[in-house]
Write an enzyme that holds these catalytic residues in place. Structure first.
Site, PDB file in Angstrom:
ATOM      1  N   GLU A 144      -9.830  -1.988   5.207  1.00 18.86           N
ATOM      2  CA  GLU A 144     -10.465  -1.762   6.497  1.00 18.86           C
ATOM      3  C   GLU A 144     -11.656  -2.715   6.668  1.00 18.86           C
ATOM      4  O   GLU A 144     -12.136  -3.305   5.685  1.00 18.86           O
ATOM      5  CB  GLU A 144     -10.927  -0.300   6.581  1.00 18.86           C
ATOM      6  CG  GLU A 144      -9.800   0.730   6.424  1.00 18.86           C
ATOM      7  CD  GLU A 144      -8.873   0.847   7.642  1.00 18.86           C
ATOM      8  OE1 GLU A 144      -8.762  -0.117   8.432  1.00 18.86           O
ATOM      9  OE2 GLU A 144      -8.241   1.909   7.791  1.00 18.86           O
ATOM     10  N   HIS A 171      -7.354  -4.834  10.030  1.00 16.42           N
ATOM     11  CA  HIS A 171      -7.110  -4.605   8.599  1.00 16.42           C
ATOM     12  C   HIS A 171      -5.829  -5.303   8.130  1.00 16.42           C
ATOM     13  O   HIS A 171      -4.907  -5.532   8.908  1.00 16.42           O
ATOM     14  CB  HIS A 171      -7.113  -3.107   8.233  1.00 16.42           C
ATOM     15  CG  HIS A 171      -5.935  -2.309   8.702  1.00 16.42           C
ATOM     16  ND1 HIS A 171      -6.022  -0.982   9.081  1.00 16.42           N
ATOM     17  CD2 HIS A 171      -4.614  -2.616   8.827  1.00 16.42           C
ATOM     18  CE1 HIS A 171      -4.830  -0.535   9.413  1.00 16.42           C
ATOM     19  NE2 HIS A 171      -3.962  -1.503   9.267  1.00 16.42           N
ATOM     20  N   ASP A 219       0.803  -1.218   0.000  1.00 15.57           N
ATOM     21  CA  ASP A 219       0.000   0.000   0.000  1.00 15.57           C
ATOM     22  C   ASP A 219       0.842   1.277   0.000  1.00 15.57           C
ATOM     23  O   ASP A 219       2.066   1.225   0.183  1.00 15.57           O
ATOM     24  CB  ASP A 219      -0.970  -0.004   1.192  1.00 15.57           C
ATOM     25  CG  ASP A 219      -0.331  -0.538   2.472  1.00 15.57           C
ATOM     26  OD1 ASP A 219       0.902  -0.537   2.570  1.00 15.57           O
ATOM     27  OD2 ASP A 219      -1.082  -0.967   3.361  1.00 15.57           O
ATOM     28  N   ASN A 244      -7.664  -2.905  14.186  1.00 23.54           N
ATOM     29  CA  ASN A 244      -9.047  -3.232  13.791  1.00 23.54           C
ATOM     30  C   ASN A 244      -9.118  -4.436  12.850  1.00 23.54           C
ATOM     31  O   ASN A 244     -10.166  -4.722  12.286  1.00 23.54           O
ATOM     32  CB  ASN A 244      -9.703  -2.012  13.124  1.00 23.54           C
ATOM     33  CG  ASN A 244      -9.009  -1.609  11.831  1.00 23.54           C
ATOM     34  OD1 ASN A 244      -8.051  -2.253  11.395  1.00 23.54           O
ATOM     35  ND2 ASN A 244      -9.475  -0.550  11.202  1.00 23.54           N
TER      36      ASN A 244
HETATM   37  C1  F6R Z   1       1.375  -1.609   6.062  1.00 32.50           C
HETATM   38  C2  F6R Z   1       0.113  -2.305   6.166  1.00 32.50           C
HETATM   39  C3  F6R Z   1      -0.699  -2.289   7.421  1.00 32.50           C
HETATM   40  C4  F6R Z   1       0.125  -2.582   8.676  1.00 32.50           C
HETATM   41  C5  F6R Z   1      -0.755  -2.496   9.923  1.00 32.50           C
HETATM   42  C6  F6R Z   1       0.029  -2.708  11.186  1.00 32.50           C
HETATM   43  O1  F6R Z   1       1.920  -1.766   4.770  1.00 32.50           O
HETATM   44  O2  F6R Z   1      -0.285  -2.895   5.217  1.00 32.50           O
HETATM   45  O3  F6R Z   1      -1.742  -3.237   7.304  1.00 32.50           O
HETATM   46  O4  F6R Z   1       0.700  -3.846   8.575  1.00 32.50           O
HETATM   47  O5  F6R Z   1      -1.381  -1.247   9.966  1.00 32.50           O
HETATM   48  O6  F6R Z   1       0.901  -1.637  11.369  1.00 32.50           O
HETATM   49  P1  F6R Z   1       2.046  -1.677  12.476  1.00 32.50           P
HETATM   50  O7  F6R Z   1       2.986  -2.731  12.056  1.00 32.50           O
HETATM   51  O8  F6R Z   1       2.679  -0.300  12.425  1.00 32.50           O
HETATM   52  O9  F6R Z   1       1.370  -1.975  13.767  1.00 32.50           O
END
Ligand code: F6R
Length: 234
Positions: free
Chosen positions: A143, A138, A67, A136
């Site tokens: 989401e 995702h 992303d 959450n």
């Molecule tokens: C990032 C991504 C997100 C993160 C998630 C957890 O490329 O795809 O899904 O993996 O938001 O983020 P952290 O690792 O910062 O807790």
């Protein structure tokens, strides 16, 4: 699903790096799906070390990131392009042309989604996809409520996601409101998936995943439908 419970972030990172190392030793020209965020930083540190020691090479590796924020130039220090350069790419022998990250500043974002999905099809499938998980549930920036059949698309970020990510910006108003993300089906097309999660805030999502529940309200739960998933969590 293989489930590995660890006691520390370092143990998670070490175990994850062993899986990546094995993948690259088995297939030098692997297509890797990569994530940003705090979770994989330790893994990337290990990969840099292994590369420096000559134990793995990225010279034939192709990467696709999950992303990117809409509106941030590659040079912005919170863009995911910048993150990947700093945390991994500039330290290893990967070729720039083999790195794929969606552009969040493309003039036509819908066309950019289509282009990314086509690249994935042409160079994929992804051999090993590394995932983190949001509080959450995702995955990527898909989401809760995202269609399991989704492909690369533009999303409006949940307020909870913007709050969680505000720690990297001066204040929450600077956190982009939208992102471009690989869809859930694009992620599920990967041959193997490695999910990493560490800390109290991820416990609920992981417990629900491990309970076997499958619901679009918890995007990560789709992994219960994939045939080759390893979860390392603590
Ligand atoms: C990032 C991504 C997100 C993160 C998630 C957890 O490329 O795809 O899904 O993996 O938001 O983020 P952290 O690792 O910062 O807790």
């Amino acid at each position: 699903m293989e489930i590995i419970k660890v006691n520390s972030y370092e143990e998670m990172s070490q175990k994850a790096s062993e899986i990546l190392q094995k993948q690259l030793l088995e297939k030098q020209n692997s297509v890797l799906g990569l994530a940003t965020g705090s979770t994989p930083i330790g893994l990337y540190e290990h990969l840099i070390e292994l590369n420096k020691e000559g134990k793995i090479s990225f010279k034939d590796v192709v990467t696709f990131n999950l992303d990117e924020y809409v509106g941030l130039e590659r040079t912005h220090n919170q863009s995911y392009y910048y993150f990947m350069q700093e945390q991994l790419f500039k330290h290893v022998d990967i070729k720039e042309e083999n790195i794929h990250i969606p552009s969040g500043v493309a003039e036509d974002l819908e066309a950019e989604c289509k282009r990314y999905e086509e690249q994935l099809k042409a160079l994929g499938p992804v051999d090993l996809q590394v995932l983190g998980v949001g509080v959450n549930g995702h995955i990527g920036f898909n989401e809760p409520g995202t269609d399991f059949s989704s492909r690369t698309h533009i999303v409006e970020l949940d307020q909870s996601t913007r709050e969680a990510n505000a720690r990297f910006f001066n204040n929450i108003d600077e956190v982009p409101t939208h992102a471009i993300t690989m869809g859930i089906q694009s992620i599920m097309d990967s041959k193997k998936i490695l999910l990493l999660a560490f800390g109290e805030s991820k416990k609920d999502a992981i417990e629900r995943l491990l309970s076997g529940e499958v619901t679009e309200d918890l995007p990560v739960s789709v992994l219960n439908k994939h045939s080759n998933v390893t979860v390392i969590y603590g």
